[in-house]
Scaffold this active site. Structure first.
Site, PDB file in Angstrom:
ATOM      1  N   SER A 144      59.552  35.457   4.356  1.00 18.25           N
ATOM      2  CA  SER A 144      60.093  34.628   3.283  1.00 18.25           C
ATOM      3  C   SER A 144      60.228  33.217   3.826  1.00 18.25           C
ATOM      4  CB  SER A 144      61.472  35.146   2.851  1.00 18.25           C
ATOM      5  OG  SER A 144      62.193  34.175   2.120  1.00 18.25           O
ATOM      6  N   TYR A 157      69.831  37.997   4.831  1.00 16.58           N
ATOM      7  CA  TYR A 157      68.465  38.184   4.323  1.00 16.58           C
ATOM      8  C   TYR A 157      67.472  37.424   5.197  1.00 16.58           C
ATOM      9  CZ  TYR A 157      64.493  37.676   1.106  1.00 16.58           C
ATOM     10  OH  TYR A 157      63.237  37.660   0.534  1.00 16.58           O
TER      11      TYR A 157
END
Length: 254
Positions: A144, A157
Site C-alpha cells: 500500500s 495497517y
C-alpha cells in the site's frame, strides 16, 4: 489479449474489490483461476459475473480464511490439484482499520497482522512448491502507499504493508535462480470497497489527510485500474520485473 491462456492462477480476496476485478481480468485473458475469499456471498457474486461473461468454466471458488494455517494448507493443496499445478499467486486479501495509535489495542494490532501479513506469508509458503515446480512462478503481493508514505491513523495497517514489501523483496532474491518472480502492487486512491469505510476516528483531523488526493482525474480510480497492472506484472510482459513494488495512486504521492 490472451496472455494467460494455459496459465493457472490462485487469487485471494476474490469476493470483492481489487481481488474480484483481478479475477475478472485474468479470466478474460484466458487463465484458469481458483478464487478464494472469506466471504461466501462475495464469491457467489464473482462467479455470477464470470457466468455472464462466459468464463465461469475456468473458475473454481472456495471459502478460505487466509489467517488460518490448516485451512490455508488444505485449500492451497486443493487449488493446485484442481488446476494441475500453479503459475501465479495473487495475494489480494486484506483488511483496513484505523485508530489513534495511542488508543490501539493489542487485539486490533494482532488482527491486522494476522490477516494482512501472516495471511500473505501462509498463502505464499504453501503455494511456493507448486510455483517453483512451474519454473516461472509469479507471486503478486499487496502492499500500500501507506507502507512508504505517512497515512495518519493507519500505523498498524501501514506496518503490515511495510512487512509485506520486505517479505516480497526477500523471497524474490531467495528464489530468483529457480525462476520465481515476486512483486508488490502498492495501491492508493483506489475505490476498492475497503477504502470506502476506513474506520477513521470520530475526531480525525482531516487536514492531515488532505495530501492523499490523487493528482490525476477527478477522484479515486476503480479496482480494475490495479487489476490491469497485476495482469501485466504476472504475464510475460512483466518478465524482467521482480523484487520491487509498483505504486498505483494517480500521483497522490508524487
Amino acid at each position: 489479449m490472451q496472455r494467460f491462456t494455459g496459465r493457472r492462477v490462485l487469487i485471494t480476496g476474490a469476493g470483492s474489490g481489487i481481488g474480484r476485478a483481478t479475477t475478472y481480468r485474468l479470466l478474460a485473458e484466458g487463465a484458469a483461476v481458483v478464487a478464494v475469499d472469506v466471504n461466501e456471498a462475495g464469491l457467489r457474486g464473482t462467479a455470477e459475473h464470470a457466468a455472464d461473461s462466459g468464463t465461469v468454466e475456468r473458475l473454481t471458488t472456495a471459502v478460505l480464511d487466509i489467517s488460518d494455517e490448516q485451512s490455508v494448507r488444505t485449500q492451497v493443496a486443493a487449488a493446485v490439484q484442481a488446476l494441475g499445478g500453479l503459475d501465479v499467486l495473487v495475494n489480494a486479501a486484506g483488511i483496513l482499520r484505523s485508530s489513534h495509535t495511542h488508543e490501539t489495542g493489542l487485539e486490533f494490532w494482532n488482527t491486522l497482522v494476522k490477516v494482512n501479513l501472516t495471511g500473505t506469508f501462509l498463502m505464499t509458503r504453501e503455494a511456493l512448491p507448486a510455483l517453483l515446480a512451474s519454473g516461472s512462478g509469479v507471486v503478486v503481493n499487496f502492499s500500500s502507499t501507506s507502507a512508504s508514505f505517512a497515512h495518519p491513523y493507519m500505523a498498524a495497517y501501514a506496518a503490515t504493508k511495510g512487512g509485506i514489501q520486505s517479505f516480497t523483496h526477500a523471497i524474490a532474491q531467495e528464489y530468483s535462480k529457480q525462476g520465481l518472480r515476486a512483486v508488490c502492487v502498492a495501491p492508493g486512491s483506489i475505490d476498492s470497497g475497503m477504502t470506502n469505510n476506513p474506520g477513521l476516528p470520530a475526531d480525525a483531523d482531516f487536514s492531515l489527510l488532505a495530501k492523499l488526493a490523487p493528482a490525476l482525474g477527478a477522484g479515486f480510480a476503480g479496482p480494475e485500474t490495479v487489476a490491469g497492472v497485476i495482469a501485466m506484472l504476472a504475464s510475460e510482459d512483466g518478465a524482467f520485473i521482480t523484487g520491487t513494488e509498483i505504486r498505483i495512486d494517480g500521483g497522490t504521492h508524487m
